[in-house]
Write a protein that holds these residues in place. Structure first.
Motif, PDB file in Angstrom:
ATOM      1  N   LEU A 164       0.830  -1.199   0.000  1.00 23.57           N
ATOM      2  CA  LEU A 164       0.000   0.000   0.000  1.00 23.57           C
ATOM      3  C   LEU A 164       0.869   1.256   0.000  1.00 23.57           C
ATOM      4  O   LEU A 164       1.832   1.351   0.759  1.00 23.57           O
ATOM      5  CB  LEU A 164      -0.872   0.010   1.252  1.00 23.57           C
ATOM      6  N   PHE A 165       0.497   2.184  -0.852  1.00 24.80           N
ATOM      7  CA  PHE A 165       1.175   3.486  -0.870  1.00 24.80           C
ATOM      8  C   PHE A 165       0.138   4.541  -0.536  1.00 24.80           C
ATOM      9  O   PHE A 165      -0.881   4.647  -1.215  1.00 24.80           O
ATOM     10  CB  PHE A 165       1.777   3.757  -2.247  1.00 24.80           C
ATOM     11  N   PHE A 211      -3.466  -0.167  -8.510  1.00 26.69           N
ATOM     12  CA  PHE A 211      -4.850   0.308  -8.466  1.00 26.69           C
ATOM     13  C   PHE A 211      -4.881   1.556  -7.593  1.00 26.69           C
ATOM     14  O   PHE A 211      -4.247   1.607  -6.547  1.00 26.69           O
ATOM     15  CB  PHE A 211      -5.757  -0.768  -7.853  1.00 26.69           C
ATOM     16  N   VAL A 212      -5.643   2.558  -8.042  1.00 28.01           N
ATOM     17  CA  VAL A 212      -5.630   3.829  -7.328  1.00 28.01           C
ATOM     18  C   VAL A 212      -7.046   4.213  -6.896  1.00 28.01           C
ATOM     19  O   VAL A 212      -8.013   3.912  -7.585  1.00 28.01           O
ATOM     20  CB  VAL A 212      -4.969   4.937  -8.203  1.00 28.01           C
ATOM     21  N   LEU A 220      -4.272  10.170  -2.245  1.00 29.35           N
ATOM     22  CA  LEU A 220      -4.581   8.979  -3.042  1.00 29.35           C
ATOM     23  C   LEU A 220      -3.961   7.762  -2.360  1.00 29.35           C
ATOM     24  O   LEU A 220      -2.890   7.844  -1.759  1.00 29.35           O
ATOM     25  CB  LEU A 220      -3.997   9.131  -4.455  1.00 29.35           C
ATOM     26  N   HIS A 221      -4.673   6.630  -2.480  1.00 32.94           N
ATOM     27  CA  HIS A 221      -4.133   5.348  -2.057  1.00 32.94           C
ATOM     28  C   HIS A 221      -3.811   4.547  -3.316  1.00 32.94           C
ATOM     29  O   HIS A 221      -4.639   4.467  -4.207  1.00 32.94           O
ATOM     30  CB  HIS A 221      -5.160   4.551  -1.257  1.00 32.94           C
ATOM     31  N   ILE A 222      -2.636   3.969  -3.347  1.00 37.51           N
ATOM     32  CA  ILE A 222      -2.299   3.073  -4.452  1.00 37.51           C
ATOM     33  C   ILE A 222      -2.074   1.684  -3.874  1.00 37.51           C
ATOM     34  O   ILE A 222      -1.295   1.519  -2.936  1.00 37.51           O
ATOM     35  CB  ILE A 222      -1.064   3.582  -5.212  1.00 37.51           C
ATOM     36  N   LEU A 298     -10.348   4.830  -9.041  1.00 34.96           N
ATOM     37  CA  LEU A 298     -10.256   5.676 -10.236  1.00 34.96           C
ATOM     38  C   LEU A 298      -9.460   4.954 -11.316  1.00 34.96           C
ATOM     39  O   LEU A 298      -8.642   4.088 -11.011  1.00 34.96           O
ATOM     40  CB  LEU A 298      -9.545   6.994  -9.882  1.00 34.96           C
ATOM     41  N   ARG A 299      -9.705   5.342 -12.564  1.00 36.56           N
ATOM     42  CA  ARG A 299      -8.847   4.867 -13.651  1.00 36.56           C
ATOM     43  C   ARG A 299      -7.601   5.739 -13.681  1.00 36.56           C
ATOM     44  O   ARG A 299      -7.672   6.949 -13.437  1.00 36.56           O
ATOM     45  CB  ARG A 299      -9.571   4.974 -15.004  1.00 36.56           C
ATOM     46  N   TRP A 300      -6.465   5.140 -14.015  1.00 31.92           N
ATOM     47  CA  TRP A 300      -5.235   5.926 -14.026  1.00 31.92           C
ATOM     48  C   TRP A 300      -5.318   7.098 -15.001  1.00 31.92           C
ATOM     49  O   TRP A 300      -4.718   8.148 -14.768  1.00 31.92           O
ATOM     50  CB  TRP A 300      -4.033   5.034 -14.371  1.00 31.92           C
TER      51      TRP A 300
END
Lengths: 344, 268
Positions: A164-165, A211-212, A220-222, A298-300
């Motif tokens: 997780l980022f 995935f974001v 934002l979480h990635i 969200l879509r990148w």
């Protein structure tokens, strides 16, 4: 069921499958009115949960929960809760060793539980990054979660599904008082998007899927789904390494500083959320913030065209309908980091 | 003896460039561990106590309660002890400068003290508690406010016996040359005419490196970057696996909102 919820009764006994759930105080305000949006009540929360359950439940499945309960709405006191003796029988539980003792953690594995979470004003659905189900990639680790620290550390719950980022901008609008968190502002969001895109370049280069989603406010979480080969300590170290790369390449935009003052003007790259029973709001979870924002996948390619406040428990259902469930396949997109680095 | 409630604000700050210690091989942060010499292992902060070394390797341990027993004046009150002429204080005693402001209840006595010091041209010597230590200090009026300078206690001033220099012979001619030189350079004290050129030069180098690094990163061939990244990931995975089994529990790290904490995970 949605008709029943929308019916206007203050209390309701709702039948979900074979289970009856008592819903009370449905008109209690959870999120006060803000500019451009009416006050939102427990009824609105339950209508949201019922409506998005098909995409929300898969994200929660088999992940121990930490409830964040706001009995008097987001402006009242709140408390965390991991076990609850009053939980109805259809709420699945699992014994987990945490804080030096065994505790019965709850799992949200059915619609009844989700609605009950709404009833007890769990305004943000916080789950573990690890699952109790060994399918399909966790058979090497034990499912013995109780007894001792050693047991839990050897178990599946120490092997998260994701790296997780957490990107959190400390870019201020200028209107905040001393020591306050940054207010919503476009610059903060767009800088976060830029940092997320740099991170995606790195992840793409390493052949990792990412995935974001929106986070609490402007962040934002990635999520990077990975085979459960590595425990939290290794996963965190991987996240820190990638963060270190970004800080070195973009020292003016990215920071990993611990001191909040030193983060000012930059996006904080937080690798430390990769920890056992550190809980993060799941995809599609509401947030206990003014306006009832939703943590929206969200879509990148659309990051620059949307804004975090676009998604609230009122608007999210339409968005999900038109965009589809962008995180449906997240657990099927796992990569094997061990194989990747061994072949390097 | 008079006491006045006040607030203190640090008047000076050092602009030295500070550096982090890194491991030269991979530029990762060097972490300091609290290491128990007897058990040869890392120990948590909670297990640390303060020991006074009264003889080599012999300690007397002080508990937090021991410190609480110490007499200490109220933090925000200054006890005036004496009034002196500023030139009686040798500059070696000056430690650190603070701006002094009156607390709400101390407006009147504060204003009175300021006016009296201005009229008399005197400095007052006082005791003040700063960061749980009783400090000797000197206060003097400056541009309508009071400056406070903490002073070293006499036993904190090191004695050094030097060979007296006044026995060296100096001719009148040499003295004349020295006087001429002094007259040429005699001027009002203007600190703004001086700056830390070493510090400026250092920042220039750092800025140049930062600029350069961004360009280099951008032009670096993608494959090189990936190999680099994969190698770093591999190193971090290996490193963590070795010391594993103690750092997975949430809460062993400071929380991210904790302000002022400087510990940070290695940004390998």
């Amino acid at each position: 069921m949605l008709d029943q919820l929308d019916g206007g009764a203050k209390t309701l006994r709702l039948l979900v499958g074979d289970n009856e759930i008592a819903l009370t105080n449905l008109d209690k305000v959870m999120w006060p009115k803000i500019r451009g949006q009416r006050a939102l009540t427990k009824r609105d929360l339950l209508v949201y949960f019922a409506g998005v359950a098909p995409v929300l439940l898969p994200q929660l499945r088999d992940r121990p929960l930490t409830l964040t309960r706001y009995p008097n709405g987001i402006e009242g006191d709140y408390f965390y809760q991991k076990h609850n003796e009053q939980a109805p029988p259809f709420v699945e539980t699992i014994g987990v060793y945490a804080n030096n003792r065994d505790q019965q953690f709850m799992l949200c594995n059915n619609l009844g539980t989700l609605l009950w979470l709404g009833q007890v004003a769990d305004l943000a659905l916080h789950t573990s990054l690890a699952r109790v189900d060994p399918e399909p990639d966790g058979h090497l680790h034990s499912t013995q979660f109780t007894g001792s620290k050693e047991q839990i550390e050897a178990s599946l719950l120490n092997y998260p599904d994701f790296v997780l980022f957490d990107l959190d901008p400390y870019i201020y609008s200028g209107k905040e008082g001393a020591g306050e968190e940054p207010e919503l502002n476009r610059k903060a969001y767009h800088t976060t998007v830029q940092v997320a895109q740099w991170l995606k370049e790195l992840l793409d280069a390493a052949s990792l899927s990412s995935f974001v989603k929106t986070s609490r406010a402007m962040g934002l979480h990635i999520y990077v789904p990975v085979l459960r080969n590595f425990d939290y300590a290794v996963i965190r170290s991987i996240a820190e390494t990638l963060g270190g790369f970004l800080v070195r390449a973009y020292p003016r935009e990215v920071t990993m500083e611990w001191s909040v003052e030193k983060r000012a003007g930059k996006v904080f790259f937080d690798a430390n959320q990769n920890a056992r029973i550190k809980n993060l709001a799941s995809a599609y979870s509401p947030r206990a913030k003014p306006g009832a924002p939703v943590s929206m996948p969200l879509r990148w390619d659309e990051l620059d065209d949307v804004y975090p406040t676009d998604f609230t428990i009122l608007t999210a259902p339409d968005r999900i309908e038109s965009a589809g469930d962008l995180w449906a396949g997240i657990l099927d997109a796992k990569h094997d980091i061990r194989a990747l680095i061994d072949s390097a | 003896m008079v006491s006045i409630p006040v607030k203190l604000f640090t008047a000076t700050e050092s602009k030295d460039v500070s550096f982090r210690q890194l491991h030269g091989e991979d530029n990762s942060r060097v972490r300091q561990l609290r290491w128990c010499a007897a058990e040869d292992k890392e120990i948590p902060y909670e297990e640390i106590v303060r020991g006074y070394e009264y003889a080599k390797d012999r300690y007397v341990v002080l508990e937090p309660e021991d410190f609480e027993k110490l007499p200490l004046a109220s933090k925000h009150t200054i006890e005036l002890e004496a009034f002196v002429s500023a030139d009686e204080i040798d500059p070696v005693y000056y430690e650190k400068a603070y701006y002094l402001e009156p607390d709400e209840t101390g407006m009147k006595p504060f204003a009175l003290l300021l006016r009296a010091l201005e009229e008399k041209g005197l400095t007052t010597i006082a005791q003040v508690a700063i960061r749980s230590k009783e400090q000797l200090c000197a206060m003097r009026p400056q541009d309508g406010r009071i400056m406070l300078e903490t002073l070293f206690y006499p036993d904190e001033i090191r004695l050094r016996n030097l060979e007296p220099v006044d026995t060296v012979d100096v001719s009148d001619e040499e003295m004349q040359i020295a006087f001429t030189l002094i007259e040429m350079l005699e001027q009002p004290f203007a600190p703004e005419n001086f700056k830390d050129e070493y510090c400026d030069a250092l920042m220039t180098i750092i800025d140049a490196k930062l600029e350069g690094q961004e360009v280099v990163q951008a032009e670096e061939p993608e494959t090189a970057k990936v190999i680099d990244l994969m190698a770093a990931l591999k190193a971090s995975v290996e490193a963590t696996k070795v010391g594993n089994g103690k750092s997975s529990e949430a809460g062993t790290k400071p929380t991210r909102k904790a302000s002022g904490r400087r510990r940070k995970a290695a940004a390998g």
